[in-house]
Design a protein around this motif. Structure first.
Motif, PDB file in Angstrom:
ATOM      1  N   LEU A  58      25.375 119.220  99.725  1.00 48.46           N
ATOM      2  CA  LEU A  58      25.665 119.554 101.118  1.00 48.46           C
ATOM      3  C   LEU A  58      24.450 119.359 102.020  1.00 48.46           C
ATOM      4  CD1 LEU A  58      27.845 122.763 100.690  1.00 48.46           C
ATOM      5  CD2 LEU A  58      28.604 120.483 101.371  1.00 48.46           C
ATOM      6  N   LEU A  59      23.270 119.564 101.491  1.00 47.60           N
ATOM      7  CA  LEU A  59      22.052 119.388 102.275  1.00 47.60           C
ATOM      8  C   LEU A  59      21.687 117.917 102.422  1.00 47.60           C
ATOM      9  CD1 LEU A  59      19.835 120.934 103.726  1.00 47.60           C
ATOM     10  CD2 LEU A  59      18.562 120.973 101.578  1.00 47.60           C
ATOM     11  N   SER A  60      22.007 117.104 101.432  1.00 50.68           N
ATOM     12  CA  SER A  60      21.618 115.698 101.492  1.00 50.68           C
ATOM     13  C   SER A  60      22.441 114.918 102.522  1.00 50.68           C
ATOM     14  CB  SER A  60      21.756 115.048 100.123  1.00 50.68           C
ATOM     15  OG  SER A  60      23.114 114.962  99.749  1.00 50.68           O
ATOM     16  N   ILE A  61      23.660 115.357 102.817  1.00 51.09           N
ATOM     17  CA  ILE A  61      24.501 114.648 103.790  1.00 51.09           C
ATOM     18  C   ILE A  61      23.871 114.676 105.190  1.00 51.09           C
ATOM     19  CG2 ILE A  61      26.759 114.655 104.942  1.00 51.09           C
ATOM     20  CD1 ILE A  61      27.916 115.568 102.198  1.00 51.09           C
ATOM     21  N   PRO A  62      23.511 115.850 105.728  1.00 50.27           N
ATOM     22  CA  PRO A  62      22.875 115.833 107.063  1.00 50.27           C
ATOM     23  C   PRO A  62      21.533 115.114 107.072  1.00 50.27           C
ATOM     24  CG  PRO A  62      23.429 118.082 106.411  1.00 50.27           C
ATOM     25  CD  PRO A  62      23.767 117.202 105.279  1.00 50.27           C
ATOM     26  N   ILE A  63      20.785 115.202 105.990  1.00 51.16           N
ATOM     27  CA  ILE A  63      19.502 114.496 105.931  1.00 51.16           C
ATOM     28  C   ILE A  63      19.742 113.002 105.969  1.00 51.16           C
ATOM     29  CG2 ILE A  63      17.511 114.004 104.451  1.00 51.16           C
ATOM     30  CD1 ILE A  63      17.590 116.945 103.586  1.00 51.16           C
ATOM     31  N   GLY A  64      20.739 112.512 105.240  1.00 54.30           N
ATOM     32  CA  GLY A  64      21.067 111.087 105.253  1.00 54.30           C
ATOM     33  C   GLY A  64      21.518 110.628 106.629  1.00 54.30           C
ATOM     34  N   ILE A  65      22.322 111.427 107.291  1.00 53.95           N
ATOM     35  CA  ILE A  65      22.774 111.097 108.639  1.00 53.95           C
ATOM     36  C   ILE A  65      21.575 111.041 109.594  1.00 53.95           C
ATOM     37  CG2 ILE A  65      24.108 111.933 110.615  1.00 53.95           C
ATOM     38  CD1 ILE A  65      26.145 113.013 108.531  1.00 53.95           C
ATOM     39  N   TRP A  66      20.670 112.012 109.485  1.00 50.75           N
ATOM     40  CA  TRP A  66      19.489 112.069 110.344  1.00 50.75           C
ATOM     41  C   TRP A  66      18.595 110.846 110.110  1.00 50.75           C
ATOM     42  CZ3 TRP A  66      14.242 113.384 108.844  1.00 50.75           C
ATOM     43  CH2 TRP A  66      13.393 113.510 109.932  1.00 50.75           C
ATOM     44  N   ILE A  67      18.380 110.461 108.839  1.00 42.66           N
ATOM     45  CA  ILE A  67      17.543 109.301 108.550  1.00 42.66           C
ATOM     46  C   ILE A  67      18.184 108.027 109.085  1.00 42.66           C
ATOM     47  CG2 ILE A  67      16.700 107.851 106.647  1.00 42.66           C
ATOM     48  CD1 ILE A  67      16.095 110.429 105.124  1.00 42.66           C
ATOM     49  N   ASN A  68      19.494 107.913 108.960  1.00 38.61           N
ATOM     50  CA  ASN A  68      20.173 106.718 109.492  1.00 38.61           C
ATOM     51  C   ASN A  68      20.081 106.668 111.017  1.00 38.61           C
ATOM     52  OD1 ASN A  68      20.954 105.529 107.108  1.00 38.61           O
ATOM     53  ND2 ASN A  68      22.880 106.661 107.006  1.00 38.61           N
TER      54      ASN A  68
END
Length: 66
Positions: free
Chosen positions: A53-63
């Motif tokens: 669940l934490l990796s999804i927002p981080i991935g969106i932020w990096i993209n």
């Protein structure tokens, strides 16, 4: 320790008593080990879900910043 309490006991009798004591201790510890394993699995699953669940927002932020 057992031999000191009763010097007329043979080595074989002392060994049998020691085995009986070990068996009782292991039987008493079994429920605690089961609870510990269950707790470890729960923590593993919770941490796995939390990391996903934490990796999804981080991935969106990096993209978004790339």
């Amino acid at each position: 320790m057992i031999r000191n309490a009763s010097p007329e006991m043979s080595t074989e009798q002392v060994a049998k008593i020691a085995q009986a004591i070990v068996a009782q201790l292991e039987a008493a510890a079994l429920p605690a080990r089961r609870r510990q394993r269950r707790r470890e699995w729960k923590l593993f699953i919770i941490s796995l879900v939390a990391s996903a669940l934490l990796s999804i927002p981080i991935g969106i932020w990096i993209n978004s910043i790339s």
